[in-house]
Design a protein around this motif. Sequence first.
Motif, PDB file in Angstrom:
ATOM      1  N   ARG A   1       0.850  -1.189   0.000  1.00  0.00           N
ATOM      2  CA  ARG A   1       0.000   0.000   0.000  1.00  0.00           C
ATOM      3  C   ARG A   1       0.885   1.239   0.000  1.00  0.00           C
ATOM      4  O   ARG A   1       1.796   1.352   0.817  1.00  0.00           O
TER       5      ARG A   1
ATOM      6  N   ILE B   1       3.694  -1.218   3.958  1.00  0.00           N
ATOM      7  CA  ILE B   1       3.042   0.093   3.868  1.00  0.00           C
ATOM      8  C   ILE B   1       4.102   1.136   3.520  1.00  0.00           C
ATOM      9  O   ILE B   1       5.110   1.264   4.210  1.00  0.00           O
TER      10      ILE B   1
ATOM     11  N   VAL C   1       7.638  10.160  11.590  1.00  0.00           N
ATOM     12  CA  VAL C   1       7.284   8.742  11.511  1.00  0.00           C
ATOM     13  C   VAL C   1       8.169   7.937  12.473  1.00  0.00           C
ATOM     14  O   VAL C   1       7.695   7.076  13.207  1.00  0.00           O
TER      15      VAL C   1
ATOM     16  N   GLY D   1       1.411   6.736  16.512  1.00  0.00           N
ATOM     17  CA  GLY D   1       0.877   5.375  16.462  1.00  0.00           C
ATOM     18  C   GLY D   1      -0.430   5.196  17.178  1.00  0.00           C
ATOM     19  O   GLY D   1      -0.968   6.050  17.803  1.00  0.00           O
TER      20      GLY D   1
ATOM     21  N   MET E   1       6.413   2.705   9.193  1.00  0.00           N
ATOM     22  CA  MET E   1       5.136   3.144   8.619  1.00  0.00           C
ATOM     23  C   MET E   1       4.065   2.081   8.846  1.00  0.00           C
ATOM     24  O   MET E   1       2.917   2.391   9.148  1.00  0.00           O
TER      25      MET E   1
ATOM     26  N   VAL F   1       2.861   2.362  12.361  1.00  0.00           N
ATOM     27  CA  VAL F   1       1.975   3.527  12.515  1.00  0.00           C
ATOM     28  C   VAL F   1       0.559   3.190  12.042  1.00  0.00           C
ATOM     29  O   VAL F   1      -0.430   3.455  12.737  1.00  0.00           O
ATOM     30  N   ILE F   2       0.478   2.573  10.863  1.00  0.00           N
ATOM     31  CA  ILE F   2      -0.829   2.239  10.298  1.00  0.00           C
ATOM     32  C   ILE F   2      -1.536   1.184  11.155  1.00  0.00           C
ATOM     33  O   ILE F   2      -2.739   1.275  11.415  1.00  0.00           O
ATOM     34  N   LYS F   3      -0.774   0.191  11.619  1.00  0.00           N
ATOM     35  CA  LYS F   3      -1.362  -0.849  12.487  1.00  0.00           C
ATOM     36  C   LYS F   3      -2.013  -0.221  13.718  1.00  0.00           C
ATOM     37  O   LYS F   3      -3.119  -0.589  14.112  1.00  0.00           O
ATOM     38  N   ALA F   4      -1.288   0.722  14.317  1.00  0.00           N
ATOM     39  CA  ALA F   4      -1.805   1.372  15.527  1.00  0.00           C
ATOM     40  C   ALA F   4      -3.089   2.126  15.219  1.00  0.00           C
ATOM     41  O   ALA F   4      -4.055   2.085  15.984  1.00  0.00           O
ATOM     42  N   LYS F   5      -3.108   2.792  14.055  1.00  0.00           N
ATOM     43  CA  LYS F   5      -4.314   3.524  13.658  1.00  0.00           C
ATOM     44  C   LYS F   5      -5.467   2.556  13.396  1.00  0.00           C
ATOM     45  O   LYS F   5      -6.618   2.835  13.716  1.00  0.00           O
ATOM     46  N   MET F   6      -5.118   1.401  12.803  1.00  0.00           N
ATOM     47  CA  MET F   6      -6.152   0.395  12.516  1.00  0.00           C
ATOM     48  C   MET F   6      -6.781  -0.122  13.801  1.00  0.00           C
ATOM     49  O   MET F   6      -7.996  -0.283  13.892  1.00  0.00           O
TER      50      MET F   6
ATOM     51  N   LYS G   1      -7.169   1.328  16.527  1.00  0.00           N
ATOM     52  CA  LYS G   1      -8.085   2.310  17.104  1.00  0.00           C
ATOM     53  C   LYS G   1      -9.443   2.294  16.403  1.00  0.00           C
ATOM     54  O   LYS G   1     -10.450   2.705  16.967  1.00  0.00           O
TER      55      LYS G   1
ATOM     56  N   GLU H   1      -7.367  -0.940   7.292  1.00  0.00           N
ATOM     57  CA  GLU H   1      -6.139  -0.401   6.701  1.00  0.00           C
ATOM     58  C   GLU H   1      -6.485   0.695   5.690  1.00  0.00           C
ATOM     59  O   GLU H   1      -5.882   1.763   5.672  1.00  0.00           O
TER      60      GLU H   1
END
Lengths: 92, 233
Positions: free
Chosen positions: A4, A69, A83, A92, B7, B10-15, B17, B161
């Motif tokens: 992605r 990602i 980041v 995060g 990255m 970061v995305i995992k953590a947002k997911m 939530k 995601e």
Amino acid sequence: MIIRVIGQGQYQVKSSLFDDLNKIDNQIVEYVQKGNEKAYKKSLAELIGRIVKEGETLDHKEIIESDIIVPPADMTLDEARQVFKGTGIFEG
Amino acid sequence: MGLLNRMGTVIKAKMNKLVGKMEDPRETLDYSYEKQLDLLQNVKRGVAEVATSKKRLELQRAKLLQNSEKLESQAREAVVANREDLARLALERKNALTSQIAGLDKEIATLAAEQEKLVAAEKRLSTKIEVFRSRKETIKAQYSAAEAQVKISESVSGISEEMADVGMSIERAESKTDEMKARSAALDELLEEGTLVDFTAGEDDIERELAKLGRQGSIESELAKLKSEVGKK
């Protein structure tokens, strides 16, 4: 494998590309540490360029988690630092 | 750790939530679906907001261009009237406007790119929401809570995601729009007051001096051009 690119969606990419992407990723880390913005931007553009060129856009109907990602193409050096620190919208 | 790894985290953590913890896993589907619809509304709002900001910049650009044309004709009149001092002043102002216009062009292009990205994100998300909705109904109808677990976590992770991506893209577009709104408001004020400020703020002394020299050069040449044009008549 599925990759992605944030802001661009998902791509189906051959697994053989992984090593190359990893190399570019290591370069990016080095440039971010050194604060070399020009080289950082070039490497990020190269990374995303390879994925878009050698991959195929995943059908929008697919609902599947990605293996990798990639940050947005217009991410600045400062944002890349965020980041790593986990601050701002990259918290995060 | 590489940027890609980071990255991903970061995305995992947002997911995480985005996924509600429900007692019956099937309720997770409904909860997620509601969140998806909310997010879709947010993207639509984001697209509209970017479009509005872009429109505003375009209007300002048109106004600046108009002013710039007016200054040019004033400079011409001044030359005819043998008022070189006034002509020089008008051309100086015109040049400042020209660099403002170039700045606006860049901002308009940035917003156009943001708009395009959000429109594409909206399309992707709405397709996925539609697929998710029908899958959700199938799962709820065919499976017991225990059996549904695996199927649910696959679908929910996948769409979460996408949602984290879209959410981040909206935030980035918003911060760009906010930045431009502030500058656009400052420009509006200037246009109203009819004053000109030092647009080179932020450059170092040398750059400023060089820019000044460049501007002077172009003013002199424009002035010479006007003079010869007027003289020919």
